[in-house]
Each structure stands twice: as structure tokens, then as C-alpha cells.
Design a protein around this motif. Structure first.
Motif, PDB file in Angstrom:
ATOM      1  N   UNK A   1       0.835  -1.200   0.000  1.00  0.00           N
ATOM      2  CA  UNK A   1       0.000   0.000   0.000  1.00  0.00           C
ATOM      3  C   UNK A   1       0.875   1.258   0.000  1.00  0.00           C
ATOM      4  N   UNK A   2       0.391   2.322  -0.596  1.00  0.00           N
ATOM      5  CA  UNK A   2       1.168   3.554  -0.696  1.00  0.00           C
ATOM      6  C   UNK A   2       1.641   4.057   0.663  1.00  0.00           C
ATOM      7  N   UNK A   3       0.770   3.954   1.656  1.00  0.00           N
ATOM      8  CA  UNK A   3       1.110   4.542   2.954  1.00  0.00           C
ATOM      9  C   UNK A   3       2.172   3.744   3.712  1.00  0.00           C
TER      10      UNK A   3
ATOM     11  N   UNK B   1      13.983   2.466   3.530  1.00  0.00           N
ATOM     12  CA  UNK B   1      13.412   3.770   3.865  1.00  0.00           C
ATOM     13  C   UNK B   1      11.929   3.781   3.549  1.00  0.00           C
ATOM     14  N   UNK B   2      11.134   4.266   4.479  1.00  0.00           N
ATOM     15  CA  UNK B   2       9.700   4.404   4.246  1.00  0.00           C
ATOM     16  C   UNK B   2       9.480   5.451   3.153  1.00  0.00           C
ATOM     17  N   UNK B   3       8.630   5.123   2.197  1.00  0.00           N
ATOM     18  CA  UNK B   3       8.370   6.068   1.109  1.00  0.00           C
ATOM     19  C   UNK B   3       7.665   7.315   1.620  1.00  0.00           C
ATOM     20  N   UNK B   4       6.807   7.160   2.610  1.00  0.00           N
ATOM     21  CA  UNK B   4       6.070   8.284   3.174  1.00  0.00           C
ATOM     22  C   UNK B   4       6.562   8.600   4.580  1.00  0.00           C
TER      23      UNK B   4
ATOM     24  N   UNK C   1       6.040   9.881   8.595  1.00  0.00           N
ATOM     25  CA  UNK C   1       5.133   9.489   9.664  1.00  0.00           C
ATOM     26  C   UNK C   1       5.845   8.681  10.723  1.00  0.00           C
ATOM     27  N   UNK C   2       5.225   8.594  11.905  1.00  0.00           N
ATOM     28  CA  UNK C   2       5.869   7.952  13.049  1.00  0.00           C
ATOM     29  C   UNK C   2       5.794   6.432  13.018  1.00  0.00           C
ATOM     30  N   UNK C   3       4.937   5.862  12.179  1.00  0.00           N
ATOM     31  CA  UNK C   3       4.821   4.402  12.132  1.00  0.00           C
ATOM     32  C   UNK C   3       6.136   3.766  11.708  1.00  0.00           C
ATOM     33  N   UNK C   4       6.496   2.645  12.398  1.00  0.00           N
ATOM     34  CA  UNK C   4       7.748   1.962  12.117  1.00  0.00           C
ATOM     35  C   UNK C   4       7.572   0.944  10.993  1.00  0.00           C
ATOM     36  N   UNK C   5       8.653   0.695  10.263  1.00  0.00           N
ATOM     37  CA  UNK C   5       8.632  -0.310   9.210  1.00  0.00           C
ATOM     38  C   UNK C   5       8.392  -1.679   9.839  1.00  0.00           C
ATOM     39  N   UNK C   6       7.476  -2.441   9.276  1.00  0.00           N
ATOM     40  CA  UNK C   6       7.158  -3.781   9.774  1.00  0.00           C
ATOM     41  C   UNK C   6       7.955  -4.818   8.978  1.00  0.00           C
ATOM     42  N   UNK C   7       8.806  -5.599   9.663  1.00  0.00           N
ATOM     43  CA  UNK C   7       9.595  -6.628   8.985  1.00  0.00           C
ATOM     44  C   UNK C   7       9.972  -7.717   9.982  1.00  0.00           C
ATOM     45  N   UNK C   8      10.191  -8.935   9.473  1.00  0.00           N
ATOM     46  CA  UNK C   8      10.537 -10.069  10.349  1.00  0.00           C
ATOM     47  C   UNK C   8      11.111 -11.202   9.520  1.00  0.00           C
TER      48      UNK C   8
ATOM     49  N   UNK D   1      -1.735  17.166  14.405  1.00  0.00           N
ATOM     50  CA  UNK D   1      -0.699  16.166  14.124  1.00  0.00           C
ATOM     51  C   UNK D   1      -1.051  15.493  12.792  1.00  0.00           C
ATOM     52  N   UNK D   2      -0.080  15.436  11.876  1.00  0.00           N
ATOM     53  CA  UNK D   2      -0.284  14.772  10.589  1.00  0.00           C
ATOM     54  C   UNK D   2       0.961  13.965  10.243  1.00  0.00           C
ATOM     55  N   UNK D   3       0.772  12.932   9.444  1.00  0.00           N
ATOM     56  CA  UNK D   3       1.900  12.082   9.059  1.00  0.00           C
ATOM     57  C   UNK D   3       2.712  12.668   7.920  1.00  0.00           C
ATOM     58  N   UNK D   4       2.193  13.708   7.272  1.00  0.00           N
ATOM     59  CA  UNK D   4       2.870  14.280   6.104  1.00  0.00           C
ATOM     60  C   UNK D   4       3.054  15.776   6.279  1.00  0.00           C
ATOM     61  N   UNK D   5       3.991  16.321   5.519  1.00  0.00           N
ATOM     62  CA  UNK D   5       4.225  17.767   5.526  1.00  0.00           C
ATOM     63  C   UNK D   5       3.526  18.471   4.366  1.00  0.00           C
TER      64      UNK D   5
END
Length: 478
Positions: free
Chosen positions: A161-163, A178-181, A183-190, A229-233
Motif C-alpha cells: 500500500x502507498x502509505x 526507507x519508508x516512502x512516506x 510518519x511515526x509508524x515503524x517499518x514492519x519486517x521479520x 498532528x499529521x503524518x505528512x508535511x
């Protein structure tokens, strides 16, 4: 026409005689050709006028339209902090913004990979190992390198997904995710099968991210004291209704939202320019310059044309006429420099004709600027007019009335000028057809002349032969 040789017996210049006769017969053809040439010039002149009238129509359409007068402009006191664009539905207002934090995109990396061209041989992975990034599985294959792994991750990113999309790159033998967008959400990986992510240092022994180079952060700012508060500038359309915000840096700024007066002023300037361009050519084509005692008068290309004369008069009347039939002290009163008036004429906003010419100009730019600033709604009414319930349209406005007129004369198929050009084209074609018929008749006439002169020459030659024969008979008898 074939080659003719005449006058061998008589010595008569039949070719010269025929040329003179043909020239006399060609006069009607030449007359028609001159008429065609004149029509061609006239059609070219009307085509030029139609192009200019169409440009005027377009600028008037802008001035009479809703979008121009409802377009808004946004000015930021500190553009290095925030910029904004305003929609037509925005209201004139000021907003105070304080940006305390810009949104950032999280970026993590592996440890340095000593053998980037052979991950399996270097002990970083085993064939068949599987790990997951944002729900997309990546499988290690034989011959896997750091470069091929980066390519696999970027291919898998196309399905994310884009986000949450993640992009991979290689920096100094480190795999960087690197996250494309922002925001404070962390990259999910395992790691799913095997421990390739731990082996290359993306994850630590507890399966947590080991090397976070840039922490993901949200944008944090206030609008008139309200925390946001927003995830984007960028392209923030859901903060202030009717505005699109772009955060640029930390700091404070004031946004001033107001009618886009510069757009209106530009539209007025374009109208004046297009009006003058048409009026100048109309004047030129309808002019006449009287010569001296021995000189003929020089007339414009369309001098005396009734349609052109009416266009010339109508344009000036609509540009300088008053709209007092609909605009009065109850709906169009204004004040300027301590004086009051009724805004029902272009002169009220500093636009008027230049001398005796059929030209408009902004004769008082200070007055125009003042009217744009303080009498904006009256200016809109001057150009658009007032709404007529019966006509279901705005009437008695400079732009609305002149637009209907300009469109009437310049419409591509049904306009007055288009009909005039069509009529002239038909006449041109009639002249061409008549010339073709006359040319064919002229060729027949020339052939007839040659046939007649040839017959006369043959008869004369026969007479000369007979005379010679008789003379020879008399000579032999003596």
C-alpha cells in the motif's frame, strides 16, 4: 492548343491578329480574376478580425465567470515555514501557524555486508530463507547478492500500500530500507524462515530494529492555537477547509487568505489588450485617408462594409456606455478618496478611452488598485452585471453584455463574421466556376479563329496556284 503557322501564302500575321482578338475576349476573365483577388483579400481581413474577436470573447468569458471572482490567494509571512494554496470556496481570513516538528520518513540499515556478491557463501543467508517486509515475502535464492536482494525488495514494494511502501538502496555495502512516506509508524519486517535479517544486522537478536538512522516522526503544529498532528508535511487538505498546506520548516508564520486580486487585474489587462487589438484592426480596415489634389484617397480593406461599421460602433458603445439601467445608488455605490459615486462605467475603476481613438487603457492604476482592494464586490458586479431571473443569466455587465456580442460575431460556424466569410467563399467559387467556363469557351474560340484563318490561307493558296496555272497556259500558247 497545337502549334499553328499562318500567313505563309498571304504574309498576314494571323498569330498577332488572333492574340489581339483573344485579349479582347479575355477581359471578362481578367475582371472575374480581379474580383477573386479582392475577395481573397477581404476574406483574409475578415479571418483576422474573427481571430481577434475570438480572443476578446475568451477574455470576456473569464471576466464574466464565477471562478475568477471566487479565486483566492494565500500569502505566507514566512514561506520557509509554510505555504498554502486556496480553493475558490475559501473565505478571506488570517491564520496563525506554529510548526514545532516536521514529519520525517523512517530509515533503517543493515550492518556492513563484507561479501555483498555472495550472501549465501558469506554466511549471511541460506537458499530458501524467507523474510517479510510490510506483508510481502522475500525468498533467498542461489547466487543471491546484496544488489539482487535490493531489487527483489523494490519489486515487492510495488505490491505494498502507498502509505506503508518501503524502498531499498545500497550505501557503502549497507542495505538501507526507507519508508516512502513520512510518519511515526515503524517499518514492519521479520524473519520467517531462517535469520537473514538478523545475519545482515537489520534486526538484532530480539528481532527489534538494530540500526535506525532516521526515526519516523509526525508533523506537529498549531493553527490559531489548535494542536494538529499529521503524518505528512505536504498537500494537507484536511486541516483548514478550503486550503492546502505545505509545511516547510520549524517556526511561526501567518497565512493571509484573500481574493486573488492579481488574477482579476491580469484578466482586466488581457481584456483591454484584446479589445484594443480588435478595435485597432477594425479602425484600420474601415479607415479612409484623403490624398492631395493629385492623389486618390486610400481606403481600408473593408471600407464601407456595413457589418464592420456596426462592429466598430457597437464595441465603443459597450466599452464606454453606462450600466445605469441596472446599477444605481442602492446596489453600486462606492467611495474613493473621500468622494462617492455609482460604479456603472469602466471610468469608475480607472479605465477609459485614449483620446479620440477607439482604444481603452488603464488611465488611473491607483484607482484600479484601490477599487480591487476596497470595492471588490462592486467591481465584480460591474463586469458580471445583475442576475436576470427571466433571462436566467447575468445582464447589464460590461463583460457579460460584450461577451454575448463578441460571441455573436465570432462564433466559429454561426457567427456574423463566419457567415460573411461563407458568403464570400460561395461567391469566390462562383467566380472560379464562371472563369473555368469562359476559359474553355476561349480555347474553343481560339481554335475556331485558327480554323477560319487556315481555311482562308488554303483558299488563297489554291487561288494562287490556279492563277499560276492560267499564266503558264497563256505563256505556252504564245
Amino acid at each position: 492548343m497545337g502549334i499553328h503557322v499562318g500567313g505563309l501564302s498571304s504574309g498576314t500575321d494571323y498569330a498577332g491578329m488572333i492574340e489581339q482578338l483573344m485579349a479582347a475576349r479575355r477581359i471578362p476573365i481578367d475582371t472575374l480574376d480581379n474580383k477573386r483577388i479582392e475577395l481573397d483579400y477581404d476574406m483574409g481581413a475578415w479571418s483576422q478580425l474573427n481571430t481577434l474577436a475570438s480572443s476578446l470573447t475568451s477574455s470576456l468569458d473569464t471576466l464574466r465567470g464565477f471562478d475568477l471572482w471566487r479565486s483566492m490567494s494565500s500569502e505566507s509571512s514566512v514561506e520557509s515555514v509554510v505555504t498554502a494554496s486556496a480553493a475558490t470556496a475559501s473565505a478571506e481570513q488570517q491564520y496563525s501557524l506554529v510548526v514545532s516538528n516536521l514529519a520525517k520518513a523512517q530509515s533503517i540499515s543493515s550492518d556492513i555486508v563484507d561479501t555483498p556478491t555472495d550472501l549465501i557463501g558469506g554466511g549471511y543467508a541460506s537458499e530458501g530463507d524467507v523474510f517479510e517486509i510490510e506483508g510481502e515475502e522475500i525468498t533467498i535464492e542461489a547466487g543471491e547478492t546484496l544488489t539482487s536482494l535490493r531489487t527483489k525488495i523494490n519489486s515487492a514494494a510495488l505490491e505494498m500500500p502507498d502509505e506503508t511502501r518501503v524502498q531499498a538502496s545500497i550505501v557503502n555495502n549497507h542495505l538501507v530500507l526507507t519508508r516512502a512516506n513520512t510518519g511515526a509508524d515503524s517499518i514492519s519486517l521479520s524473519d520467517t524462515t531462517g535469520t537473514v535479517l538478523q545475519n545482515i544486522g537489520i534486526l538484532d537478536a530480539s528481532a527489534a530494529i538494530k540500526n535506525e538512522n532516521v526515526a519516523g516522526e509526525n508533523a506537529e503544529f498549531t493553527v490559531n492555537g489548535i494542536s494538529v498532528v499529521r503524518t505528512s508535511n505536504d498537500k494537507l487538505t484536511d486541516v483548514i477547509e478550503g486550503l492546502t498546506l505545505n509545511l516547510k520548516g520549524v517556526g511561526a508564520s501567518t497565512l493571509d487568505i484573500h481574493a486573488d486580486r492579481e488574477a482579476v487585474k491580469l484578466a482586466i489587462s488581457e481584456f483591454v489588450e484584446n479589445y484594443n487589438a480588435l478595435a485597432a484592426v477594425v479602425d484600420d480596415y474601415s479607415s479612409v485617408e484623403l490624398g492631395g489634389s493629385s492623389e486618390l484617397a486610400v481606403k481600408g480593406e473593408l471600407y464601407g462594409d456595413s457589418l464592420l461599421s456596426s462592429i466598430r460602433l457597437d464595441l465603443r458603445r459597450m466599452a464606454t456606455g453606462s450600466k445605469s439601467a441596472a446599477l444605481d445608488e442602492t446596489n453600486a455605490a462606492y467611495s474613493y478618496n473621500g468622494e462617492t459615486g455609482i460604479m456603472d462605467n469602466l471610468s469608475d475603476i480607472g479605465i477609459w478611452t485614449s483620446g479620440e481613438t477607439n482604444q481603452l487603457s488603464i488611465v488611473d492604476s491607483s484607482r484600479l488598485d484601490d477599487m480591487l482592494e476596497y470595492e471588490f464586490s462592486n467591481m465584480e458586479q460591474l463586469f458580471k452585471g445583475v442576475y436576470d431571473e427571466e433571462a436566467v443569466a447575468y445582464t447589464n455587465g460590461v463583460a457579460s453584455d460584450m461577451y454575448r456580442y463578441a460571441d455573436k460575431i465570432s462564433a466559429s460556424l454561426t457567427g456574423d463574421i463566419a457567415e460573411r466569410i461563407e458568403s464570400m467563399t460561395e461567391k469566390y467559387d462562383d467566380y472560379s466556376a464562371e472563369m473555368t467556363e469562359l476559359e474553355a469557351a476561349l480555347e474553343d474560340y481560339e481554335q475556331t479563329l485558327w480554323d477560319q484563318f487556315t481555311a482562308m490561307e488554303d483558299a488563297l493558296a489554291n487561288m494562287e496556284y490556279q492563277m499560276s496555272y492560267i499564266e503558264s497556259m497563256f505563256s505556252s500558247g504564245s
